[in-house]
Design a protein around this motif. Sequence first.
Motif, PDB file in Angstrom:
ATOM      1  N   GLU A   1       0.848  -1.202   0.000  1.00 11.43           N
ATOM      2  CA  GLU A   1       0.000   0.000   0.000  1.00 11.43           C
ATOM      3  C   GLU A   1       0.888   1.258   0.000  1.00 11.43           C
ATOM      4  N   GLN A   2       1.933   1.236   0.830  1.00 13.18           N
ATOM      5  CA  GLN A   2       2.847   2.388   0.863  1.00 13.18           C
ATOM      6  C   GLN A   2       3.571   2.535  -0.473  1.00 13.18           C
ATOM      7  N   LEU A   3       3.981   1.382  -1.020  1.00 10.87           N
ATOM      8  CA  LEU A   3       4.693   1.390  -2.295  1.00 10.87           C
ATOM      9  C   LEU A   3       3.810   2.011  -3.385  1.00 10.87           C
ATOM     10  N   GLN A   4       2.560   1.597  -3.420  1.00 10.97           N
ATOM     11  CA  GLN A   4       1.621   2.106  -4.422  1.00 10.97           C
ATOM     12  C   GLN A   4       1.473   3.617  -4.345  1.00 10.97           C
ATOM     13  N   SER A   5       1.520   4.142  -3.105  1.00 10.60           N
ATOM     14  CA  SER A   5       1.311   5.591  -2.982  1.00 10.60           C
ATOM     15  C   SER A   5       2.503   6.368  -3.541  1.00 10.60           C
ATOM     16  N   ASN A   6       3.605   5.669  -3.848  1.00 13.19           N
ATOM     17  CA  ASN A   6       4.773   6.304  -4.469  1.00 13.19           C
ATOM     18  C   ASN A   6       4.669   6.357  -5.999  1.00 13.19           C
ATOM     19  N   TYR A   7       3.762   5.536  -6.577  1.00 17.04           N
ATOM     20  CA  TYR A   7       3.719   5.389  -8.048  1.00 17.04           C
ATOM     21  C   TYR A   7       2.285   5.520  -8.547  1.00 17.04           C
ATOM     22  N   ARG A   8       2.142   5.804  -9.819  1.00 15.36           N
ATOM     23  CA  ARG A   8       0.808   5.841 -10.439  1.00 15.36           C
ATOM     24  C   ARG A   8       0.813   4.924 -11.668  1.00 15.36           C
ATOM     25  N   GLY A   9      -0.060   3.951 -11.663  1.00 16.17           N
ATOM     26  CA  GLY A   9      -0.204   3.092 -12.844  1.00 16.17           C
ATOM     27  C   GLY A   9       0.956   2.139 -13.073  1.00 16.17           C
ATOM     28  N   CYS A  10       1.827   2.042 -12.124  1.00 17.18           N
ATOM     29  CA  CYS A  10       2.917   1.075 -12.260  1.00 17.18           C
ATOM     30  C   CYS A  10       3.496   0.761 -10.888  1.00 17.18           C
ATOM     31  N   LEU A  11       4.218  -0.343 -10.835  1.00 11.30           N
ATOM     32  CA  LEU A  11       4.996  -0.678  -9.633  1.00 11.30           C
ATOM     33  C   LEU A  11       6.375  -1.114 -10.114  1.00 11.30           C
ATOM     34  N   PRO A  12       7.406  -0.797  -9.383  1.00 14.54           N
ATOM     35  CA  PRO A  12       8.747  -1.170  -9.859  1.00 14.54           C
ATOM     36  C   PRO A  12       8.982  -2.665  -9.657  1.00 14.54           C
ATOM     37  N   TYR A  13       9.747  -3.270 -10.576  1.00 16.20           N
ATOM     38  CA  TYR A  13      10.199  -4.636 -10.314  1.00 16.20           C
ATOM     39  C   TYR A  13      11.099  -4.553  -9.081  1.00 16.20           C
ATOM     40  N   ILE A  14      10.811  -5.402  -8.117  1.00 19.75           N
ATOM     41  CA  ILE A  14      11.480  -5.210  -6.826  1.00 19.75           C
ATOM     42  C   ILE A  14      11.562  -6.529  -6.068  1.00 19.75           C
ATOM     43  N   TYR A  15      12.529  -6.618  -5.171  1.00 17.81           N
ATOM     44  CA  TYR A  15      12.557  -7.721  -4.195  1.00 17.81           C
ATOM     45  C   TYR A  15      12.661  -7.090  -2.814  1.00 17.81           C
ATOM     46  N   ILE A  16      11.752  -7.492  -1.939  1.00 15.11           N
ATOM     47  CA  ILE A  16      11.786  -6.998  -0.549  1.00 15.11           C
ATOM     48  C   ILE A  16      11.764  -8.193   0.395  1.00 15.11           C
ATOM     49  N   TYR A  17      12.668  -8.187   1.374  1.00 19.82           N
ATOM     50  CA  TYR A  17      12.525  -9.108   2.507  1.00 19.82           C
ATOM     51  C   TYR A  17      12.441  -8.256   3.765  1.00 19.82           C
ATOM     52  N   ASP A  18      11.523  -8.627   4.650  1.00 15.83           N
ATOM     53  CA  ASP A  18      11.336  -7.769   5.823  1.00 15.83           C
ATOM     54  C   ASP A  18      10.927  -8.573   7.051  1.00 15.83           C
ATOM     55  N   GLU A  19      11.404  -8.122   8.192  1.00 18.39           N
ATOM     56  CA  GLU A  19      11.016  -8.686   9.489  1.00 18.39           C
ATOM     57  C   GLU A  19      11.253  -7.613  10.540  1.00 18.39           C
ATOM     58  N   PRO A  20      10.467  -7.629  11.635  1.00 17.59           N
ATOM     59  CA  PRO A  20      10.654  -6.588  12.653  1.00 17.59           C
ATOM     60  C   PRO A  20      11.771  -6.935  13.626  1.00 17.59           C
ATOM     61  N   SER A  21      12.367  -5.893  14.211  1.00 18.69           N
ATOM     62  CA  SER A  21      13.353  -6.116  15.269  1.00 18.69           C
ATOM     63  C   SER A  21      12.643  -6.542  16.548  1.00 18.69           C
ATOM     64  N   PHE A  22      11.586  -5.834  16.888  1.00 19.18           N
ATOM     65  CA  PHE A  22      10.899  -6.077  18.156  1.00 19.18           C
ATOM     66  C   PHE A  22       9.514  -6.681  17.930  1.00 19.18           C
ATOM     67  N   SER A  23       9.146  -7.599  18.827  1.00 22.96           N
ATOM     68  CA  SER A  23       7.797  -8.171  18.731  1.00 22.96           C
ATOM     69  C   SER A  23       6.759  -7.237  19.362  1.00 22.96           C
ATOM     70  N   TYR A  24       7.232  -6.262  20.159  1.00 21.63           N
ATOM     71  CA  TYR A  24       6.305  -5.325  20.816  1.00 21.63           C
ATOM     72  C   TYR A  24       6.571  -3.925  20.250  1.00 21.63           C
ATOM     73  N   ARG A  25       5.584  -3.419  19.490  1.00 20.84           N
ATOM     74  CA  ARG A  25       5.732  -2.095  18.872  1.00 20.84           C
ATOM     75  C   ARG A  25       4.493  -1.289  19.255  1.00 20.84           C
ATOM     76  N   GLY A  26       4.657  -0.525  20.362  1.00 15.92           N
ATOM     77  CA  GLY A  26       3.451  -0.017  21.011  1.00 15.92           C
ATOM     78  C   GLY A  26       3.233   1.481  20.960  1.00 15.92           C
ATOM     79  N   PHE A  27       1.954   1.846  21.045  1.00 23.26           N
ATOM     80  CA  PHE A  27       1.568   3.245  21.272  1.00 23.26           C
ATOM     81  C   PHE A  27       0.508   3.250  22.363  1.00 23.26           C
ATOM     82  N   MET A  28       0.531   4.288  23.179  1.00 22.95           N
ATOM     83  CA  MET A  28      -0.428   4.379  24.288  1.00 22.95           C
ATOM     84  C   MET A  28      -1.235   5.665  24.191  1.00 22.95           C
TER      85      MET A  28
END
Length: 489
Positions: A68-95
């Motif tokens: 969704e974030q990627l799409q908001s960078n482009y119109r009518g296209c998406l770049p050929y891309i490879y992404i691997y992702d994982e979080p550092s922390f299992s707890y990512r909080g807001f109060m």
Amino acid sequence: MFLCPQPKKLELKGGYFRFPVGSQFPVSEKITPFLSQKESYRIEIDAQGVHIEAADEEGLYYAHTTLEQLQSNYRGCLPYIYIYDEPSFSYRGFMIDPCRHFFSVEQIKRMIDAAAYFKFNKFHFHLTDDQGIRMELESYPELTAIGSVRYGSHFGKAHDDEEPYGGFYTKAQLREIVEYCKERFIEVIPEFDIPGHTSAVLAAMPQLSCTGEEIKPQTTAGIFPDVLCVGKEETYRMIYAVLDEICEIFPSEYIHIGGDEVPKAHWNDCPLCQEKRESLGLKTMEELHGAFSQEISAYLKARGRRAICWNEAIRGGNVENDNITVAWWMDKTDASLRWLNNGGPVIIESFSPYYVDYPHGMHSLRDIYMNNPKKLRGLTDLGKNSIVGIESPVWTEYITTFEKLTQMCFPRWLAVAETAWNVDEEKDFPKFLKSTKFFCEILRERGITPAPEGDWNILPHTRLGQTLGFVKNNITKKMIVDFFKGANK
Ligand code: ACM
Ligand code: ZN
């Protein structure tokens, strides 16, 4: 291209997958055992379209968020891309604190949407405090009926009046919020703040304090001496009944039981509290506080839940870490550090820089972005690995409107999100700043007003100068010093 938080690995392959603006592009997705890290995902975009693989449902969700974030960078296209992702922390909080000032379900949902967009996964809902109880309770209906209304709001210039001020979420509304969060892979962690910050509880049930004196929900900010008497059986009956109701509404692993800022003066003067301390073989009231937290956490453990306590609860040094996670916000002793270095789980929500109710000049976007909780002085390797995550609270004594709420949290929560997801990655503030500007536009489209850019990295002496009435923006330390020299002549 702007993404927040940054994916762990991103490779542009050259070329674009094109599709008519507004139409859907092909996406294939699957959960795969080949990704072992929880919440991780892979995205590949090639001539055939978008291919997502994820370790679990959470990973799939985050892949879609990135897309969704990627799409908001482009119109009518998406770049050929490879992404691997994982979080550092299992707890990512807001109060969010709806006790000092109340926010509607619709407003809370808007905050949740914004947080989900940056991959937060814990919403700590601070539902009780001296100035109001903000949840419907049926076991002791007077807690809500009396505890949810205060007679005036004297928080300084931001809100000074004698009007009754009240509000609470019904159980149906709380369930609606839980469901809303669940769809966004966010756990709602309710807080019942005990045994201090309980003026609103004691306004409804004065018999539960050490003195039994009548009090009212508070109308000012502060730390108040009337706390729950921990020597009375009835106190525990009330707590357990409320926790039962909380557990019924909130399916979360964690239940926050507060424990911050508990003045011990009334306990010291109370024969029942003294008796309880002696019966447990404890020497100090700090230890009694610890034993109390341990007792309540055991009740939660028996129900399959885990307690979170503010760091004051472990100051006595007699709390075990088998069912307590510590929320470290401010500790002038070495208790929290020792806890961490002994392998006790901790959520870092240090007042500086993570409290975003403080002015941008004190806790700036840059301070938050640059902060690395793993670099705390004195932390051992075990200590580093015992940090389960970070959290950024917004307390609302001086936040009376939704617009002000959003301006305090954003864009600073983008910096929190970035650290929560990527604590060990190298920092690049200019790059982060560019991406923050990009996402502020998107936030505005989604009903969130971030702070004006001029506020983001204002220096403390500039802020002080503005408070003193300087009209210029580029205020130097020398100008402040000269001001005070002049004032002292
Ligand atoms: C707190 O700020 N009293 C947790
Ligand atoms: Zn007592």
